[in-house]
Design a protein around this motif. Structure first.
Motif, short mmCIF file in Angstrom:
data_model
loop_
_atom_site.label_atom_id
_atom_site.label_comp_id
_atom_site.label_asym_id
_atom_site.label_seq_id
_atom_site.Cartn_x
_atom_site.Cartn_y
_atom_site.Cartn_z
N ILE A 168 -8.37 16.90 17.91
CA ILE A 168 -8.68 16.24 16.64
C ILE A 168 -9.96 16.87 16.10
O ILE A 168 -11.01 16.82 16.74
N GLY A 169 -9.88 17.50 14.93
CA GLY A 169 -11.04 18.13 14.32
C GLY A 169 -11.56 17.32 13.15
O GLY A 169 -10.80 16.89 12.29
N SER A 170 -12.86 17.09 13.12
CA SER A 170 -13.48 16.33 12.05
C SER A 170 -14.87 16.90 11.78
O SER A 170 -15.46 17.56 12.64
N LYS A 208 -17.03 10.99 15.41
CA LYS A 208 -15.82 10.37 14.86
C LYS A 208 -14.57 10.95 15.52
O LYS A 208 -13.64 10.23 15.88
N ALA A 209 -14.57 12.28 15.71
CA ALA A 209 -13.42 12.95 16.31
C ALA A 209 -13.21 12.51 17.76
O ALA A 209 -12.09 12.23 18.19
N THR A 265 -8.32 12.75 11.76
CA THR A 265 -8.56 11.31 11.73
C THR A 265 -7.90 10.65 10.52
O THR A 265 -7.92 9.43 10.40
N GLY A 266 -7.32 11.45 9.63
CA GLY A 266 -6.62 10.90 8.47
C GLY A 266 -5.20 10.48 8.81
O GLY A 266 -4.73 10.67 9.94
N ASP A 267 -4.50 9.92 7.85
CA ASP A 267 -3.16 9.37 8.09
C ASP A 267 -2.17 10.44 8.52
O ASP A 267 -1.45 10.28 9.51
N ASP A 312 -1.33 6.74 26.23
CA ASP A 312 -1.43 6.95 27.68
C ASP A 312 -1.26 8.43 28.01
O ASP A 312 -0.50 8.81 28.90
N LEU A 313 -1.96 9.28 27.26
CA LEU A 313 -1.94 10.72 27.46
C LEU A 313 -3.37 11.23 27.56
O LEU A 313 -4.25 10.74 26.87
N GLU A 314 -3.58 12.23 28.41
CA GLU A 314 -4.92 12.79 28.59
C GLU A 314 -5.10 14.10 27.84
O GLU A 314 -6.11 14.78 28.01
N THR A 315 -4.13 14.48 27.03
CA THR A 315 -4.12 15.81 26.41
C THR A 315 -4.62 15.79 24.96
O THR A 315 -4.31 16.69 24.18
N ILE A 316 -5.41 14.79 24.60
CA ILE A 316 -5.93 14.68 23.24
C ILE A 316 -7.46 14.60 23.32
O ILE A 316 -8.00 13.75 24.01
N ASN A 317 -8.13 15.49 22.61
CA ASN A 317 -9.59 15.51 22.61
C ASN A 317 -10.11 15.70 21.18
O ASN A 317 -9.38 16.15 20.30
N GLY A 318 -11.35 15.36 20.97
CA GLY A 318 -11.94 15.47 19.64
C GLY A 318 -13.14 16.40 19.62
O GLY A 318 -13.95 16.39 20.56
N PHE A 319 -13.24 17.21 18.57
CA PHE A 319 -14.35 18.14 18.41
C PHE A 319 -14.72 18.27 16.94
O PHE A 319 -13.94 17.92 16.05
#
Length: 230
Positions: free
Chosen positions: A46-48, A53-54, A26-28, A66-73
Motif C-alpha cells: 500500500i503506497g501513500s 497512514k499506509a 488507501t482509497g476506495d 488474515d494475510l501477512e503479505t500486505i505492507n504499507g510504505f
C-alpha cells in the motif's frame, strides 16, 4: 502493423506471486484491488504520501484478510520495492504522484487507472496530451511501460463478491505487459480486451463520464460496457 512492432521492451514476469504496489492504496479503488490481488497470492504494498497512514491501513487489511503479505510504505519506497505498480489516485494528484515515483519505476510496468474527471463529471474532458495514460508516459519516460486499464469499473463492484457484468478495455504499447495486465484483470473476475496503442486509452477515459451520465439519467447504480459481435 502488428502491436509487437511498437514494443521495444520485453517484459518477462510471472503473473503469480508478484509484488504489486498500489499507489493510492488507501482509497476506495486501491483498497479494493489490494484485497482481491492479495487473496490471489500476490504480495501487496500500500503506497501513500503518508507512511504512517499506509502502514496503519496495511495492518488493518492484514487483520481483515488474515494475510501477512500486505505492507504499507511511502510512495517512493512502494514504487522501489514493487515488480509492478498500479496508480489509483484522483486526476488532481496524478502528475504530482508520478513525479515522486518516477525514478523508482524505471524498467517497470505502471498500470494507470486514472480518469480526468473535472468538476462537471458528466462532461468528457481529456488532457492536452490526448489521455491521462499518455500524459503518464510522457512524465515517466520511455523506460517505464504504461498500461491503461480499469477506468470504467466502480470500486464498490470490486469490493463485492458478486459477479461483475462488465468488461475492461486495456491499452498499451508493449505486448508482454498487456498480457500480464490481462491476467491480473482476469484474477479480479473480469474479462478484458486489448484495444490498441496507449493513445486509445482516451476512449476508456472518456467513457467514464458517459457512464456517469447514464447512471444519473436512468437511475442506474453502475452502468458498464461489454463488447459484442454478430
Amino acid at each position: 502493423m502488428e502491436l509487437s512492432e511498437f514494443c521495444p521492451m520485453r517484459i518477462q514476469m510471472p503473473s503469480r506471486d508478484l509484488t504489486i504496489a498500489i499507489l493510492g492504496g488507501t482509497g476506495d479503488l486501491g483498497s479494493a484491488l489490494a484485497k482481491k490481488w492479495a487473496q490471489k497470492g500476490h504480495r501487496i504494498i500500500i503506497g501513500s504520501r503518508s507512511k504512517e497512514k499506509a502502514t496503519n491501513f496495511a495492518r488493518s487489511m492484514r487483520e481483515e484478510l488474515d494475510l501477512e503479505t500486505i505492507n504499507g510504505f511511502e510512495l517512493g519506497e512502494a514504487a522501489e520495492l514493487c515488480d509492478l505498480a498500479v496508480l489509483t489516485v484522483p486526476y488532481s494528484s496524478h502528475a504530482r504522484i508520478l513525479k515522486i515515483v518516477k525514478e523508482y519505476l524505471q524498467g517497470k510496468i505502471l498500470v494507470d487507472t486514472t480518469v480526468p474527471l473535472q468538476k462537471e463529471v458528466t462532461k468528457v474532458s481529456l488532457p492536452k496530451a490526448g489521455s491521462v495514460a499518455v500524459e503518464a508516459q510522457n512524465i515517466l519516460g520511455d523506460d517505464v511501460t504504461v498500461i491503461a486499464a480499469l477506468q470504467n469499473i466502480g470500486s464498490h463492484l470490486l469490493n463485492s463478491d458478486d459477479r461483475i457484468d462488465a468488461e475492461v478495455l486495456i491499452s498499451g504499447n508493449n505486448e508482454d505487459a498487456l498480457h500480464l495486465v490481462t491476467e491480473l484483470v482476469g484474477e479480479l473476475g473480469l474479462r478484458s480486451w486489448h484495444v490498441g496503442q496507449l493513445e486509445n486509452s482516451a476512449a476508456a477515459e472518456a467513457l467514464t463520464s458517459i457512464l456517469i451520465s447514464i447512471n444519473k439519467k436512468y437511475k442506474r447504480k453502475s452502468s458498464g460496457i461489454k463488447i459484442t459481435s454478430h
